[in-house]
Design a protein around this motif. Structure first.
Motif, PDB file in Angstrom:
ATOM      1  N   UNK A 148       0.601  -1.138   0.055  1.00  0.00           N
ATOM      2  CA  UNK A 148       0.042  -0.084  -0.033  1.00  0.00           C
ATOM      3  C   UNK A 148       0.668   1.322   0.079  1.00  0.00           C
ATOM      4  N   UNK A 149       1.946   1.084   0.900  1.00  0.00           N
ATOM      5  CA  UNK A 149       2.934   2.325   0.920  1.00  0.00           C
ATOM      6  C   UNK A 149       3.508   2.561  -0.455  1.00  0.00           C
ATOM      7  N   UNK A 150       4.191   1.375  -1.044  1.00  0.00           N
ATOM      8  CA  UNK A 150       4.657   1.627  -2.183  1.00  0.00           C
ATOM      9  C   UNK A 150       3.644   2.288  -3.453  1.00  0.00           C
ATOM     10  N   UNK A 151       2.461   1.698  -3.397  1.00  0.00           N
ATOM     11  CA  UNK A 151       1.600   2.128  -4.488  1.00  0.00           C
ATOM     12  C   UNK A 151       1.266   3.564  -4.251  1.00  0.00           C
ATOM     13  N   UNK A 158      -3.632   5.078  10.414  1.00  0.00           N
ATOM     14  CA  UNK A 158      -2.371   5.691   9.648  1.00  0.00           C
ATOM     15  C   UNK A 158      -2.770   6.160   8.354  1.00  0.00           C
ATOM     16  N   UNK A 159      -3.789   5.728   7.637  1.00  0.00           N
ATOM     17  CA  UNK A 159      -3.728   6.242   6.318  1.00  0.00           C
ATOM     18  C   UNK A 159      -4.656   7.470   6.628  1.00  0.00           C
ATOM     19  N   UNK A 160      -5.537   7.616   7.386  1.00  0.00           N
ATOM     20  CA  UNK A 160      -6.268   9.003   7.788  1.00  0.00           C
ATOM     21  C   UNK A 160      -5.137  10.144   8.223  1.00  0.00           C
ATOM     22  N   UNK A 179      -4.340  13.637   5.970  1.00  0.00           N
ATOM     23  CA  UNK A 179      -4.269  14.881   6.656  1.00  0.00           C
ATOM     24  C   UNK A 179      -3.034  15.472   6.425  1.00  0.00           C
ATOM     25  N   UNK A 180      -1.788  14.674   6.403  1.00  0.00           N
ATOM     26  CA  UNK A 180      -0.477  15.395   5.995  1.00  0.00           C
ATOM     27  C   UNK A 180      -0.077  15.539   4.692  1.00  0.00           C
ATOM     28  N   UNK A 181      -0.727  14.461   3.915  1.00  0.00           N
ATOM     29  CA  UNK A 181      -0.069  14.696   2.410  1.00  0.00           C
ATOM     30  C   UNK A 181      -1.011  15.341   1.505  1.00  0.00           C
TER      31      UNK A 181
END
Length: 233
Positions: free
Chosen positions: A97-100, A213-215, A219-221
């Motif tokens: 998921x992180x890579x994608x 984490x994805x939430x 917010x950060x990205x």
């Protein structure tokens, strides 16, 4: 600011392997006829392998070089990493998921490079990581932020675009004190869970449930939920 890179700890964060280190120091000392002191595990917690070897040599009066002590400890745990160590459940999917999502990844570890790379290769996940940084090679344990800074600089990132993943309170504290964002991952070896939850920016009980984490990342990205869902499907 978009998240540019994630710096992962290895033992206790990505891999379920801290238990081997709980016993390794004691086993090694006993093999040399020394009795471990009650405070030994706590004393070693923030140290690199090199620092641990120096500690053993000085604290227990070993008539061996630091390199010989390091080799002895590595041999004590080596078989486990080469043949048995496994990622925590859900790690492979999360790394994909992180890579994608376009976020680069590396490892920053107090373990030795050869052991980490052997475990990554055997488990087929070495391709997710652009680099491995070790405390021994940078010359500092995680009681100092040097390894985090070195990894961040490798990606030409800054603290606002870098997230540190750790399981240990002392490492999260070091990262936060130096201005990094930190995600903490539960591991039973860390007893200060309430403290680590208060300190970190994001807390994961495991890698099977990473919605929080994805939430946080969204917010950060400043990326929308649809693009995150695309990564996860």
């Amino acid at each position: 600011m978009r998240i540019k890179c994630i710096i992962f700890d290895f033992d206790g964060t990505l891999f379920d392997s801290m238990f081997i280190w709980d016993d390794a120091g004691e086993k090694y000392l006993r093999s040399l006829g020394r009795k471990p002191k009650p405070s030994m595990r706590e004393d070693l917690q923030a140290l690199s392998l090199y620092q641990s070897a120096c500690y053993f040599k000085e604290e227990y009066g070993l008539a061996l070089s630091v390199d010989e002590v390091m080799e002895g400890i590595s041999q004590t745990v080596g078989y486990f990493y080469i043949h048995e160590a496994k990622p925590k459940e859900g790690v492979g999917r999360f790394l994909e998921e992180v890579k994608q999502s376009g976020i680069s990844m590396c490892i920053a570890t107090a373990n030795e490079r050869s052991l980490v790379e052997a475990a990554l290769r055997r488990c087929g996940i070495e391709h997710f990581f652009d680099a491995v940084f070790t405390c021994t090679e940078v010359g500092c344990g995680k009681d100092e932020p040097v390894i985090f800074r070195r990894a961040m600089e490798y990606f030409h990132a800054d603290r606002s675009s870098t997230i540190i993943f750790e399981d240990a309170y002392h490492a999260v504290w070091t990262a936060k004190a130096d201005g990094f964002m930190a995600a903490a991952v539960y591991d039973e070896s860390e007893k200060r869970q309430s403290e680590i939850q208060q300190l970190c920016d994001c807390y994961l009980t495991d890698f099977k449930h990473v919605e929080h984490f994805w939430k946080f990342a969204a917010e950060k990205e400043e990326i929308n939920e649809d693009s995150i869902n695309d990564c996860r499907n």
